[in-house]
Design a protein around this motif. Structure first.
Motif, PDB file in Angstrom:
ATOM      1  N   PRO A   1       0.813  -1.225   0.000  1.00  0.00           N
ATOM      2  CA  PRO A   1       0.000   0.000   0.000  1.00  0.00           C
ATOM      3  C   PRO A   1       0.844   1.272   0.000  1.00  0.00           C
ATOM      4  O   PRO A   1       0.504   2.249  -0.685  1.00  0.00           O
ATOM      5  CB  PRO A   1      -0.815  -0.133   1.292  1.00  0.00           C
ATOM      6  N   TYR A   2       1.933   1.287   0.734  1.00  0.00           N
ATOM      7  CA  TYR A   2       2.807   2.454   0.774  1.00  0.00           C
ATOM      8  C   TYR A   2       3.551   2.618  -0.550  1.00  0.00           C
ATOM      9  O   TYR A   2       3.776   3.727  -1.036  1.00  0.00           O
ATOM     10  CB  TYR A   2       3.816   2.318   1.914  1.00  0.00           C
TER      11      TYR A   2
ATOM     12  N   ASP B   1      -8.564  12.739  -8.476  1.00  0.00           N
ATOM     13  CA  ASP B   1      -9.569  12.094  -9.328  1.00  0.00           C
ATOM     14  C   ASP B   1      -9.117  10.755  -9.880  1.00  0.00           C
ATOM     15  O   ASP B   1      -9.910   9.813  -9.970  1.00  0.00           O
ATOM     16  CB  ASP B   1      -9.943  13.009 -10.501  1.00  0.00           C
ATOM     17  N   ASP B   2      -7.844  10.652 -10.270  1.00  0.00           N
ATOM     18  CA  ASP B   2      -7.394   9.455 -10.983  1.00  0.00           C
ATOM     19  C   ASP B   2      -6.500   8.537 -10.156  1.00  0.00           C
ATOM     20  O   ASP B   2      -6.505   7.320 -10.361  1.00  0.00           O
ATOM     21  CB  ASP B   2      -6.631   9.852 -12.254  1.00  0.00           C
ATOM     22  N   LEU B   3      -5.699   9.082  -9.242  1.00  0.00           N
ATOM     23  CA  LEU B   3      -4.717   8.257  -8.544  1.00  0.00           C
ATOM     24  C   LEU B   3      -5.188   7.797  -7.165  1.00  0.00           C
ATOM     25  O   LEU B   3      -5.076   6.619  -6.830  1.00  0.00           O
ATOM     26  CB  LEU B   3      -3.388   9.014  -8.431  1.00  0.00           C
ATOM     27  N   THR B   4      -5.730   8.705  -6.374  1.00  0.00           N
ATOM     28  CA  THR B   4      -6.167   8.326  -5.026  1.00  0.00           C
ATOM     29  C   THR B   4      -7.202   7.204  -5.024  1.00  0.00           C
ATOM     30  O   THR B   4      -7.132   6.296  -4.171  1.00  0.00           O
ATOM     31  CB  THR B   4      -6.716   9.550  -4.273  1.00  0.00           C
ATOM     32  N   PRO B   5      -8.181   7.185  -5.939  1.00  0.00           N
ATOM     33  CA  PRO B   5      -9.154   6.078  -5.921  1.00  0.00           C
ATOM     34  C   PRO B   5      -8.547   4.707  -6.157  1.00  0.00           C
ATOM     35  O   PRO B   5      -9.203   3.696  -5.898  1.00  0.00           O
ATOM     36  CB  PRO B   5     -10.128   6.451  -7.054  1.00  0.00           C
ATOM     37  N   THR B   6      -7.291   4.646  -6.634  1.00  0.00           N
ATOM     38  CA  THR B   6      -6.670   3.344  -6.885  1.00  0.00           C
ATOM     39  C   THR B   6      -5.863   2.851  -5.688  1.00  0.00           C
ATOM     40  O   THR B   6      -5.245   1.784  -5.761  1.00  0.00           O
ATOM     41  CB  THR B   6      -5.724   3.419  -8.107  1.00  0.00           C
ATOM     42  N   LEU B   7      -5.871   3.620  -4.596  1.00  0.00           N
ATOM     43  CA  LEU B   7      -5.079   3.260  -3.420  1.00  0.00           C
ATOM     44  C   LEU B   7      -5.952   2.625  -2.358  1.00  0.00           C
ATOM     45  O   LEU B   7      -7.114   2.973  -2.202  1.00  0.00           O
ATOM     46  CB  LEU B   7      -4.389   4.505  -2.852  1.00  0.00           C
ATOM     47  N   GLY B   8      -5.396   1.711  -1.614  1.00  0.00           N
ATOM     48  CA  GLY B   8      -6.112   1.066  -0.517  1.00  0.00           C
ATOM     49  C   GLY B   8      -5.122   0.531   0.490  1.00  0.00           C
ATOM     50  O   GLY B   8      -3.909   0.555   0.285  1.00  0.00           O
ATOM     51  N   GLY B   9      -5.621   0.034   1.599  1.00  0.00           N
ATOM     52  CA  GLY B   9      -4.768  -0.558   2.614  1.00  0.00           C
ATOM     53  C   GLY B   9      -3.979   0.437   3.429  1.00  0.00           C
ATOM     54  O   GLY B   9      -2.963   0.078   4.033  1.00  0.00           O
ATOM     55  N   LEU B  10      -4.427   1.696   3.442  1.00  0.00           N
ATOM     56  CA  LEU B  10      -3.711   2.749   4.166  1.00  0.00           C
ATOM     57  C   LEU B  10      -4.529   3.251   5.352  1.00  0.00           C
ATOM     58  O   LEU B  10      -4.511   4.439   5.676  1.00  0.00           O
ATOM     59  CB  LEU B  10      -3.389   3.911   3.216  1.00  0.00           C
TER      60      LEU B  10
ATOM     61  N   GLY C   1      -5.703   4.563   8.622  1.00  0.00           N
ATOM     62  CA  GLY C   1      -4.998   5.322   9.651  1.00  0.00           C
ATOM     63  C   GLY C   1      -3.951   6.266   9.106  1.00  0.00           C
ATOM     64  O   GLY C   1      -3.411   7.091   9.851  1.00  0.00           O
ATOM     65  N   PHE C   2      -3.660   6.165   7.815  1.00  0.00           N
ATOM     66  CA  PHE C   2      -2.677   7.065   7.206  1.00  0.00           C
ATOM     67  C   PHE C   2      -3.399   8.300   6.687  1.00  0.00           C
ATOM     68  O   PHE C   2      -4.431   8.199   6.030  1.00  0.00           O
ATOM     69  CB  PHE C   2      -1.948   6.360   6.061  1.00  0.00           C
ATOM     70  N   ASP C   3      -2.841   9.482   6.954  1.00  0.00           N
ATOM     71  CA  ASP C   3      -3.472  10.744   6.560  1.00  0.00           C
ATOM     72  C   ASP C   3      -3.107  11.054   5.115  1.00  0.00           C
ATOM     73  O   ASP C   3      -2.163  11.796   4.826  1.00  0.00           O
ATOM     74  CB  ASP C   3      -3.013  11.863   7.487  1.00  0.00           C
ATOM     75  N   LEU C   4      -3.904  10.501   4.185  1.00  0.00           N
ATOM     76  CA  LEU C   4      -3.604  10.657   2.766  1.00  0.00           C
ATOM     77  C   LEU C   4      -3.763  12.103   2.290  1.00  0.00           C
ATOM     78  O   LEU C   4      -2.918  12.599   1.536  1.00  0.00           O
ATOM     79  CB  LEU C   4      -4.490   9.709   1.948  1.00  0.00           C
ATOM     80  N   PRO C   5      -4.813  12.833   2.695  1.00  0.00           N
ATOM     81  CA  PRO C   5      -4.904  14.246   2.279  1.00  0.00           C
ATOM     82  C   PRO C   5      -3.685  15.057   2.712  1.00  0.00           C
ATOM     83  O   PRO C   5      -3.170  15.869   1.945  1.00  0.00           O
ATOM     84  CB  PRO C   5      -6.188  14.736   2.954  1.00  0.00           C
TER      85      PRO C   5
END
Length: 480
Positions: free
Chosen positions: A279-280, A323-332, A334-338
């Motif tokens: 995920p990272y 719009d295009d990259l964040t929706p493809t991420l998962g398994g994070l 507790g991680f502050d993605l914004p």
């Protein structure tokens, strides 16, 4: 006066090394600027935190003597400037060059870890004794291949690594952990597969029982050092330093906790040891490296900070990430993605980090798949149009067909007939480049939605300036 152990007393105490190792326990393949600003710093901090001074680094230059020529006269000391702070790093003890006996160093019992930063193209199969998507005709993992027999050298970094593993097995020198720190998905598993393909059956059995290949994610922006950087570091240290590197304050290292034996206490230096790096890894490859590639092929700027200083371009990067990259991420969880995305934009905008766009643009055929094409596949599979990714891919296509000098291992194929390339339609250019399966695979080549999106973007780039294109695509996306 040149930096060395003899002149270290001239350096301010706060800028001196945190630790000076007594032994060499790590071999690093590819001792460029990134390693010296990243893993070598973590290793020194780990030694300082624990007092365990067995983890000096033997750096290995794969192609030239340049780094050795810079570091050897300095007793392998060099400065790292991170922001406004400069400090001498002392974790590197020696530097080997092509022709030196790397196998003997890998076979030494005190060597417990091998790390690599050799860039994506060093993992290409055609840099080793085969070409194409498979091995040499008839070769399979675990069976001898040309060049893999004892006493016959194999070109390429994986070949040199396998020769060292063979020497280590023969010396019965104990287990070894091999840590790829390159920007590849599943970099540990990828390296393990390539090693297996060059191992004869007895060696393969030994590797399977004694060697691990943990995956990692590394993150620190390290531009190429300039003469002005060297002058600045020398002024700050009070001695000449021809091995200095310049980087940003931010640094991150996530490591799969799967070691074959002893290791530096990197977690004491801030590294994160986890069960699953993926995920990272996806987050960094897609958000940071994917955005870097978009900057390289669309901005027209000389430096990353100049590109992000344009509000319209910064807004495009936000749309690409959101719009295009964040929706493809998962398994994070507790991680502050914004917050991570905001930190990326702030890092990109740092004017003190002179990160050349041309440095990022090089070897695009090796970088595009994991940075932008894999997330495009994910968006298409979800029934979405990866419009902003398509724009970045169109920018790459424009780059490879129009730039004066193309720095890419597939340059001849990407250029094709240059006269035809310059005069061909956007649709013809897209069809030709999508047919390069090493980059796009058969799936994206045949995906009509992706092909039409990239063609539309390439046509827009040919007809209008980038701000106009970004405004039009933003309006189009609002209607979908």
């Amino acid at each position: 006066m040149r930096l060395s152990r003899a002149t270290l007393s001239r350096v301010a105490p706060a800028a001196r090394p945190l630790a000076l190792p007594r032994l060499t326990g790590v071999v690093h393949l590819g001792i460029g600027a990134f390693h010296r600003a990243h893993q070598a710093v973590y290793t020194e901090r780990a030694m300082a935190a624990t007092g365990d001074d067995r983890w000096g680094i033997c750096g290995v230059s794969q192609r030239s003597t340049d780094v050795a020529d810079r570091l050897r006269p300095q007793d392998c000391l060099y400065g790292v400037r991170a922001g406004d702070e400069v400090r001498v790093v002392g974790s590197v003890r020696e530097v080997l060059v092509p022709g030196d006996d790397l196998a003997a160093r890998l076979a030494a019992p005190q060597t417990a870890v091998v790390t690599l930063t050799v860039t994506e193209k060093a993992y290409r199969r055609d840099t080793m004794p085969w070409s194409g998507p498979g091995a040499v005709p008839g070769a399979v993992p675990g069976r001898p291949v040309p060049g893999a027999a004892p006493g016959r050298p194999v070109p390429g970094v994986v070949g040199r690594l396998v020769a060292g593993l063979r020497a280590r097995a023969a010396a019965d020198a104990g287990p070894l952990t091999v840590v790829s720190c390159d920007n590849l998905p599943d970099n540990g598993a990828t390296l393990a597969r390539l090693v297996a393909e060059l191992c004869e059956p007895p060696l393969l059995r030994w590797v399977e029982e004694n060697v691990t290949f943990p995956a990692t994610m590394v993150d620190r922006i390290v531009p190429a050092t300039t003469p002005a950087d060297l002058d600045d570091v020398a002024a700050r240290l009070g001695v000449t330093d021809l091995g200095a590197v310049v980087t940003e304050p931010f640094t991150q290292w996530v490591i799969e906790d799967r070691f074959a034996g002893d290791r530096p206490a990197w977690e004491r230096a801030g590294a994160l040891l986890v069960d699953d790096v993926r995920p990272y890894e996806r987050m960094k490859l897609r958000l940071l490296n994917g955005s870097h590639s978009a900057i390289a092929y669309l901005s027209g700027a000389a430096y990353v900070s100049e590109a992000v200083a344009d509000p319209a371009f910064a807004a495009f990067l936000r749309r690409l990430m959101d719009d295009d990259l964040t929706p493809t991420l998962g398994g994070l969880d507790g991680f502050d993605l914004p917050a991570y995305k905001e930190s990326l934009l702030a890092r990109f905008a740092n004017p003190g980090l002179r990160h050349r766009v041309a440095q990022i643009a090089a070897d695009g055929s090796q970088k595009l798949p994991q940075r932008l094409l894999d997330p495009a596949r994910d968006r298409l599979a979800a029934g979405r149009e990866p419009r902003w990714i398509a724009l970045a891919v169109a920018g790459w296509m424009r780059h490879v067909t129009t730039c004066r000098e193309l720095d890419d291992p597939l340059a001849a194929r990407l250029r094709g007939d240059e006269t035809a390339s310059f005069s061909s339609t956007a649709a013809a250019t897209v069809r030709r480049l999508l047919a390069v399966e090493e980059i796009f695979g058969a799936d994206l080549r045949d995906d009509r939605v992706f092909r039409d999106l990239v063609t539309d973007c390439l046509e827009r780039l040919a007809a209008d300036d980038l701000p106009t294109v970004l405004h039009a695509l933003d309006a189009d996306s609002a209607t979908h």
